[in-house]
Enzyme design. Structure first.
Site, PDB file in Angstrom:
ATOM      1  N   GLY A  67       2.618   9.667   0.654  1.00 14.82           N
ATOM      2  CA  GLY A  67       1.981  10.970   0.643  1.00 14.82           C
ATOM      3  C   GLY A  67       2.939  12.071   1.072  1.00 14.82           C
ATOM      4  O   GLY A  67       4.066  11.822   1.504  1.00 14.82           O
ATOM      5  N   GLY A 115       1.052   6.110   0.547  1.00 12.46           N
ATOM      6  CA  GLY A 115       0.084   6.530  -0.457  1.00 12.46           C
ATOM      7  C   GLY A 115       0.242   5.811  -1.780  1.00 12.46           C
ATOM      8  O   GLY A 115      -0.723   5.670  -2.535  1.00 12.46           O
ATOM      9  N   GLU A 138       4.774   3.364   8.522  1.00 13.07           N
ATOM     10  CA  GLU A 138       4.253   4.504   9.294  1.00 13.07           C
ATOM     11  C   GLU A 138       4.545   4.447  10.786  1.00 13.07           C
ATOM     12  O   GLU A 138       4.647   5.501  11.440  1.00 13.07           O
ATOM     13  CB  GLU A 138       2.745   4.625   9.052  1.00 13.07           C
ATOM     14  N   ASP A 146      -2.362   3.759   6.595  1.00 12.28           N
ATOM     15  CA  ASP A 146      -3.678   4.285   6.215  1.00 12.28           C
ATOM     16  C   ASP A 146      -3.977   3.898   4.770  1.00 12.28           C
ATOM     17  O   ASP A 146      -3.641   2.800   4.351  1.00 12.28           O
ATOM     18  CB  ASP A 146      -3.739   5.796   6.462  1.00 12.28           C
TER      19      ASP A 146
END
Length: 352
Positions: A67, A115, A138, A146
Protein backbone atom coordinates in the site's frame (compact mmCIF):
# COMPACT_ATOMS: atom_id res chain seq x y z
CA UNK A 1 -14.83 -0.16 -19.14
CA UNK A 2 -13.15 2.81 -17.52
CA UNK A 3 -9.42 2.71 -16.95
CA UNK A 4 -7.01 5.06 -15.23
CA UNK A 5 -3.31 5.56 -15.70
CA UNK A 6 -2.71 3.45 -12.57
CA UNK A 7 -5.09 0.58 -13.40
CA UNK A 8 -5.97 -0.77 -16.85
CA UNK A 9 -9.32 -2.53 -17.17
CA UNK A 10 -10.04 -4.58 -20.27
CA UNK A 11 -11.98 -7.50 -21.70
CA UNK A 12 -10.29 -10.31 -23.61
CA UNK A 13 -12.56 -13.11 -24.73
CA UNK A 14 -14.42 -14.36 -21.68
CA UNK A 15 -11.91 -12.83 -19.24
CA UNK A 16 -12.12 -9.53 -17.45
CA UNK A 17 -8.55 -8.31 -16.96
CA UNK A 18 -7.27 -5.88 -14.34
CA UNK A 19 -3.68 -4.69 -14.75
CA UNK A 20 -1.94 -2.68 -12.04
CA UNK A 21 0.00 -0.03 -13.92
CA UNK A 22 2.57 1.63 -11.68
CA UNK A 23 5.62 -0.46 -12.63
CA UNK A 24 8.17 2.13 -11.50
CA UNK A 25 6.56 1.99 -8.02
CA UNK A 26 6.31 -1.82 -8.19
CA UNK A 27 2.56 -1.33 -8.67
CA UNK A 28 2.10 -0.10 -5.09
CA UNK A 29 -1.56 0.35 -4.26
CA UNK A 30 -3.18 3.79 -3.97
CA UNK A 31 -6.70 4.80 -2.99
CA UNK A 32 -7.61 5.72 -6.61
CA UNK A 33 -6.47 2.23 -7.64
CA UNK A 34 -8.70 0.63 -5.01
CA UNK A 35 -11.55 2.80 -6.27
CA UNK A 36 -10.96 1.57 -9.82
CA UNK A 37 -10.54 -2.12 -9.00
CA UNK A 38 -13.57 -2.49 -6.71
CA UNK A 39 -16.24 -1.35 -9.22
CA UNK A 40 -14.49 -3.20 -12.05
CA UNK A 41 -14.86 -6.43 -10.09
CA UNK A 42 -18.53 -5.67 -9.48
CA UNK A 43 -19.10 -5.01 -13.17
CA UNK A 44 -17.32 -8.22 -14.21
CA UNK A 45 -19.30 -10.22 -11.65
CA UNK A 46 -22.58 -8.92 -13.12
CA UNK A 47 -21.57 -9.49 -16.76
CA UNK A 48 -22.74 -12.92 -18.01
CA UNK A 49 -20.17 -12.80 -20.82
CA UNK A 50 -17.31 -12.72 -18.28
CA UNK A 51 -16.32 -16.18 -17.06
CA UNK A 52 -13.34 -15.18 -14.92
CA UNK A 53 -11.20 -12.27 -13.82
CA UNK A 54 -7.42 -12.08 -14.21
CA UNK A 55 -5.41 -9.67 -12.07
CA UNK A 56 -1.77 -8.92 -12.84
CA UNK A 57 0.89 -6.26 -12.49
CA UNK A 58 2.67 -4.42 -15.28
CA UNK A 59 6.43 -4.71 -15.56
CA UNK A 60 8.70 -7.62 -14.69
CA UNK A 61 9.66 -6.70 -11.14
CA UNK A 62 6.51 -6.73 -9.10
CA UNK A 63 2.87 -7.73 -8.90
CA UNK A 64 2.22 -5.23 -6.09
CA UNK A 65 4.71 -4.11 -3.47
CA UNK A 66 2.08 -2.98 -0.96
CA UNK A 67 0.00 0.00 0.00
CA UNK A 68 0.86 3.67 -0.20
CA UNK A 69 2.64 4.07 3.14
CA UNK A 70 3.74 7.60 2.29
CA UNK A 71 0.06 8.57 2.16
CA UNK A 72 -0.60 6.85 5.48
CA UNK A 73 2.41 8.56 7.04
CA UNK A 74 1.36 11.99 5.78
CA UNK A 75 -2.26 11.50 6.78
CA UNK A 76 -1.30 10.53 10.31
CA UNK A 77 1.02 13.51 10.67
CA UNK A 78 -1.64 15.89 9.36
CA UNK A 79 -4.48 14.32 11.31
CA UNK A 80 -6.57 13.85 8.17
CA UNK A 81 -8.98 10.98 7.48
CA UNK A 82 -7.14 9.83 4.34
CA UNK A 83 -5.44 6.91 6.07
CA UNK A 84 -8.62 5.50 7.58
CA UNK A 85 -10.45 5.96 4.28
CA UNK A 86 -7.74 4.01 2.46
CA UNK A 87 -7.76 1.19 5.01
CA UNK A 88 -11.54 0.91 5.04
CA UNK A 89 -11.86 0.73 1.27
CA UNK A 90 -8.84 -1.55 0.86
CA UNK A 91 -10.11 -3.99 3.50
CA UNK A 92 -13.58 -4.05 1.95
CA UNK A 93 -11.92 -4.90 -1.37
CA UNK A 94 -9.94 -7.71 0.29
CA UNK A 95 -13.17 -9.12 1.69
CA UNK A 96 -14.94 -8.84 -1.68
CA UNK A 97 -12.08 -10.76 -3.32
CA UNK A 98 -12.44 -13.56 -0.76
CA UNK A 99 -16.13 -13.92 -1.66
CA UNK A 100 -15.87 -13.27 -5.39
CA UNK A 101 -18.50 -15.30 -7.27
CA UNK A 102 -16.37 -16.03 -10.34
CA UNK A 103 -12.87 -17.49 -10.74
CA UNK A 104 -10.40 -14.82 -9.60
CA UNK A 105 -7.05 -15.62 -11.19
CA UNK A 106 -4.13 -13.60 -9.84
CA UNK A 107 -0.62 -13.73 -11.27
CA UNK A 108 1.76 -13.10 -8.35
CA UNK A 109 4.73 -12.55 -10.64
CA UNK A 110 7.51 -10.64 -8.89
CA UNK A 111 7.40 -8.74 -5.62
CA UNK A 112 4.15 -9.29 -3.71
CA UNK A 113 4.04 -7.55 -0.34
CA UNK A 114 1.52 -6.05 2.07
CA UNK A 115 -1.40 -4.75 0.05
CA UNK A 116 -0.32 -6.99 -2.83
CA UNK A 117 -0.95 -9.99 -0.58
CA UNK A 118 -4.42 -8.60 0.08
CA UNK A 119 -5.13 -8.44 -3.66
CA UNK A 120 -3.86 -11.97 -4.25
CA UNK A 121 -3.94 -14.41 -1.35
CA UNK A 122 -7.71 -14.06 -0.78
CA UNK A 123 -8.40 -15.07 -4.38
CA UNK A 124 -9.58 -18.43 -5.68
CA UNK A 125 -6.83 -19.16 -8.24
CA UNK A 126 -3.40 -17.90 -7.20
CA UNK A 127 -0.37 -18.35 -9.44
CA UNK A 128 3.28 -17.85 -8.46
CA UNK A 129 6.37 -17.89 -10.66
CA UNK A 130 10.14 -18.19 -10.30
CA UNK A 131 10.17 -14.39 -9.83
CA UNK A 132 7.70 -14.34 -6.93
CA UNK A 133 9.05 -12.72 -3.78
CA UNK A 134 6.36 -12.48 -1.10
CA UNK A 135 6.61 -10.87 2.31
CA UNK A 136 4.60 -9.23 5.05
CA UNK A 137 7.46 -6.98 6.26
CA UNK A 138 5.41 -4.64 8.43
CA UNK A 139 7.16 -5.24 11.77
CA UNK A 140 10.18 -3.57 10.17
CA UNK A 141 8.31 -0.27 9.73
CA UNK A 142 6.52 -0.14 13.07
CA UNK A 143 3.32 -1.57 11.61
CA UNK A 144 1.72 -5.05 11.53
CA UNK A 145 0.53 -7.49 8.84
CA UNK A 146 -2.91 -6.28 7.74
CA UNK A 147 -5.16 -6.78 4.64
CA UNK A 148 -6.56 -9.91 6.31
CA UNK A 149 -3.12 -11.40 6.99
CA UNK A 150 -4.16 -12.04 10.57
CA UNK A 151 -6.70 -14.49 9.12
CA UNK A 152 -4.36 -16.02 6.51
CA UNK A 153 -1.14 -16.38 8.50
CA UNK A 154 -2.59 -18.40 11.40
CA UNK A 155 -3.93 -20.90 8.84
CA UNK A 156 -0.53 -21.68 7.34
CA UNK A 157 0.88 -25.10 8.33
CA UNK A 158 2.14 -25.22 11.91
CA UNK A 159 3.75 -21.94 12.93
CA UNK A 160 4.88 -20.91 9.44
CA UNK A 161 2.53 -17.93 9.57
CA UNK A 162 3.96 -16.79 12.88
CA UNK A 163 7.46 -16.97 11.38
CA UNK A 164 6.29 -14.96 8.34
CA UNK A 165 4.47 -12.35 10.40
CA UNK A 166 7.16 -11.70 12.99
CA UNK A 167 10.28 -11.87 10.81
CA UNK A 168 8.76 -10.27 7.71
CA UNK A 169 11.36 -12.17 5.69
CA UNK A 170 10.83 -12.69 1.98
CA UNK A 171 9.78 -16.12 0.73
CA UNK A 172 9.75 -17.59 -2.76
CA UNK A 173 7.23 -19.58 -4.80
CA UNK A 174 7.46 -22.96 -3.04
CA UNK A 175 7.10 -21.30 0.36
CA UNK A 176 4.11 -19.25 -0.80
CA UNK A 177 2.35 -22.45 -1.86
CA UNK A 178 3.38 -24.22 1.36
CA UNK A 179 1.92 -21.37 3.43
CA UNK A 180 -1.39 -21.60 1.57
CA UNK A 181 -1.06 -18.20 -0.10
CA UNK A 182 -0.93 -19.65 -3.64
CA UNK A 183 -2.09 -22.71 -5.57
CA UNK A 184 0.02 -23.15 -8.70
CA UNK A 185 3.56 -22.57 -9.94
CA UNK A 186 3.81 -21.45 -13.57
CA UNK A 187 6.95 -20.19 -15.31
CA UNK A 188 6.77 -16.45 -15.96
CA UNK A 189 7.46 -17.05 -19.65
CA UNK A 190 4.21 -19.05 -19.85
CA UNK A 191 1.97 -16.37 -18.34
CA UNK A 192 0.94 -14.71 -21.65
CA UNK A 193 -0.17 -18.11 -22.98
CA UNK A 194 -2.01 -18.81 -19.72
CA UNK A 195 -3.91 -15.53 -19.97
CA UNK A 196 -4.85 -16.28 -23.57
CA UNK A 197 -6.01 -19.79 -22.65
CA UNK A 198 -8.19 -18.55 -19.79
CA UNK A 199 -9.65 -15.83 -22.01
CA UNK A 200 -10.55 -18.49 -24.61
CA UNK A 201 -12.67 -20.47 -22.16
CA UNK A 202 -16.47 -20.39 -22.63
CA UNK A 203 -18.52 -17.96 -20.58
CA UNK A 204 -20.03 -20.75 -18.45
CA UNK A 205 -16.63 -22.02 -17.25
CA UNK A 206 -16.47 -23.20 -13.64
CA UNK A 207 -13.77 -22.60 -11.09
CA UNK A 208 -12.80 -26.28 -11.24
CA UNK A 209 -12.29 -26.00 -14.99
CA UNK A 210 -10.05 -22.96 -14.53
CA UNK A 211 -7.98 -24.87 -11.96
CA UNK A 212 -7.70 -27.79 -14.38
CA UNK A 213 -6.51 -25.48 -17.15
CA UNK A 214 -3.89 -23.84 -14.94
CA UNK A 215 -2.64 -27.28 -13.86
CA UNK A 216 -1.91 -28.17 -17.49
CA UNK A 217 0.59 -25.29 -17.61
CA UNK A 218 1.88 -25.62 -14.06
CA UNK A 219 4.93 -27.46 -12.76
CA UNK A 220 6.42 -28.27 -9.38
CA UNK A 221 8.15 -25.46 -7.53
CA UNK A 222 11.50 -26.10 -5.89
CA UNK A 223 11.67 -27.35 -2.30
CA UNK A 224 10.06 -25.09 0.28
CA UNK A 225 12.49 -23.67 2.81
CA UNK A 226 9.66 -23.31 5.30
CA UNK A 227 8.59 -26.93 4.82
CA UNK A 228 12.18 -28.12 5.23
CA UNK A 229 12.46 -26.21 8.52
CA UNK A 230 8.97 -26.91 9.80
CA UNK A 231 10.13 -28.75 12.91
CA UNK A 232 12.36 -25.84 13.93
CA UNK A 233 9.62 -23.30 13.18
CA UNK A 234 7.00 -25.21 15.13
CA UNK A 235 9.31 -25.69 18.12
CA UNK A 236 10.40 -22.10 18.36
CA UNK A 237 7.33 -20.08 17.27
CA UNK A 238 4.62 -21.87 19.25
CA UNK A 239 4.92 -19.66 22.33
CA UNK A 240 2.49 -16.84 22.97
CA UNK A 241 5.10 -14.21 23.85
CA UNK A 242 7.79 -12.78 21.63
CA UNK A 243 10.30 -13.10 24.48
CA UNK A 244 9.73 -16.86 24.69
CA UNK A 245 10.02 -17.19 20.91
CA UNK A 246 13.35 -15.36 20.92
CA UNK A 247 14.64 -17.47 23.80
CA UNK A 248 13.69 -20.63 21.93
CA UNK A 249 15.35 -19.40 18.74
CA UNK A 250 18.58 -18.55 20.51
CA UNK A 251 18.67 -22.02 22.06
CA UNK A 252 18.16 -23.67 18.67
CA UNK A 253 21.25 -24.65 16.65
CA UNK A 254 21.60 -23.81 12.99
CA UNK A 255 21.57 -20.82 10.66
CA UNK A 256 17.80 -20.81 10.10
CA UNK A 257 17.00 -20.11 13.75
CA UNK A 258 19.91 -17.67 14.10
CA UNK A 259 18.69 -15.68 11.11
CA UNK A 260 15.16 -15.46 12.49
CA UNK A 261 16.40 -14.40 15.93
CA UNK A 262 18.61 -11.70 14.45
CA UNK A 263 15.85 -10.29 12.26
CA UNK A 264 13.26 -10.27 15.04
CA UNK A 265 15.70 -8.48 17.34
CA UNK A 266 15.89 -5.65 14.76
CA UNK A 267 12.11 -5.17 14.45
CA UNK A 268 9.87 -2.77 16.36
CA UNK A 269 9.22 -4.30 19.80
CA UNK A 270 5.73 -2.81 19.86
CA UNK A 271 4.95 -4.14 16.39
CA UNK A 272 6.22 -7.59 17.30
CA UNK A 273 4.00 -7.85 20.36
CA UNK A 274 1.00 -6.41 18.52
CA UNK A 275 1.51 -8.76 15.58
CA UNK A 276 1.76 -11.87 17.72
CA UNK A 277 -1.35 -10.97 19.66
CA UNK A 278 -3.27 -10.30 16.43
CA UNK A 279 -2.11 -13.60 14.97
CA UNK A 280 -3.22 -15.52 18.04
CA UNK A 281 -6.58 -13.72 17.98
CA UNK A 282 -6.91 -14.52 14.28
CA UNK A 283 -6.36 -18.19 14.97
CA UNK A 284 -9.61 -18.40 16.93
CA UNK A 285 -11.62 -15.93 14.82
CA UNK A 286 -14.76 -17.04 13.04
CA UNK A 287 -14.03 -15.48 9.66
CA UNK A 288 -12.00 -13.01 7.62
CA UNK A 289 -14.44 -10.17 8.33
CA UNK A 290 -13.78 -10.44 12.07
CA UNK A 291 -10.04 -10.20 11.48
CA UNK A 292 -10.32 -7.26 9.08
CA UNK A 293 -12.46 -5.34 11.56
CA UNK A 294 -9.93 -5.99 14.32
CA UNK A 295 -7.11 -4.93 12.02
CA UNK A 296 -8.86 -1.67 11.20
CA UNK A 297 -9.05 -0.83 14.90
CA UNK A 298 -5.32 -1.57 15.21
CA UNK A 299 -4.60 0.56 12.13
CA UNK A 300 -6.20 3.55 13.81
CA UNK A 301 -4.03 2.92 16.87
CA UNK A 302 -0.94 2.83 14.67
CA UNK A 303 -1.49 6.47 13.74
CA UNK A 304 -0.74 7.37 17.38
CA UNK A 305 2.32 5.14 17.62
CA UNK A 306 5.86 6.55 17.43
CA UNK A 307 7.33 3.48 15.75
CA UNK A 308 5.18 3.75 12.63
CA UNK A 309 6.47 7.21 11.80
CA UNK A 310 10.02 6.27 12.70
CA UNK A 311 9.86 3.06 10.69
CA UNK A 312 8.52 4.77 7.58
CA UNK A 313 11.09 7.54 7.97
CA UNK A 314 13.97 5.07 8.11
CA UNK A 315 12.66 2.86 5.29
CA UNK A 316 11.23 5.20 2.66
CA UNK A 317 11.84 8.85 3.56
CA UNK A 318 15.41 9.23 4.82
CA UNK A 319 16.23 5.62 3.82
CA UNK A 320 18.94 5.32 6.45
CA UNK A 321 17.62 1.87 7.48
CA UNK A 322 18.35 2.74 11.10
CA UNK A 323 15.07 3.17 12.98
CA UNK A 324 15.14 4.18 16.64
CA UNK A 325 12.28 2.26 18.21
CA UNK A 326 10.49 3.54 21.30
CA UNK A 327 10.15 1.58 23.50
CA UNK A 328 13.46 0.12 22.40
CA UNK A 329 13.13 -3.30 24.02
CA UNK A 330 10.47 -5.97 24.39
CA UNK A 331 10.61 -5.73 28.18
CA UNK A 332 9.53 -2.09 28.01
CA UNK A 333 6.35 -2.86 26.05
CA UNK A 334 3.60 -3.54 28.57
CA UNK A 335 0.40 -5.46 27.88
CA UNK A 336 -1.54 -2.23 28.36
CA UNK A 337 0.48 -0.66 25.54
CA UNK A 338 -0.88 -3.33 23.20
CA UNK A 339 -4.42 -3.26 24.61
CA UNK A 340 -5.04 0.17 23.15
CA UNK A 341 -4.72 -1.20 19.61
CA UNK A 342 -7.74 -3.42 20.21
CA UNK A 343 -10.38 -0.70 20.45
CA UNK A 344 -13.08 -1.64 17.89
CA UNK A 345 -13.30 0.80 14.97
CA UNK A 346 -16.27 3.14 14.86
CA UNK A 347 -18.22 2.59 12.76
CA UNK A 348 -17.44 -1.11 12.37
CA UNK A 349 -16.09 -2.20 9.01
CA UNK A 350 -18.98 -4.63 8.54
CA UNK A 351 -22.57 -4.20 9.69
CA UNK A 352 -23.85 -6.97 11.96
Amino acid sequence: MDSTDEVIIERRGSAGIIRLNRPKALNSLTLPMVRTIAPALEDFAADPAVASVIVMGEGERGFCAGGDIRLLHRSGREGSDEAETFWREEFLLNHAISRYPKPYVVLMDGITMGGGVGLSAHGSHRVVTERTRLAMPETGIGYFPDVGATWLLPRAPGEAGTWMGLTGLTVEAADVIHAGFADHYVASSALPALVDAIAALPAATSGAEVHALIRTMASDASESRLAANRNVIDRTFSADTVEEILTALMAEPGEFAAEAAGVIASRSPTSLKLTLRLLRAGRTSANLAECLNRELGACKGILYNHDFYEGVRAAVIDKDRNPKWSPASLSEVAAADIDRFFAPPQPPLFAN
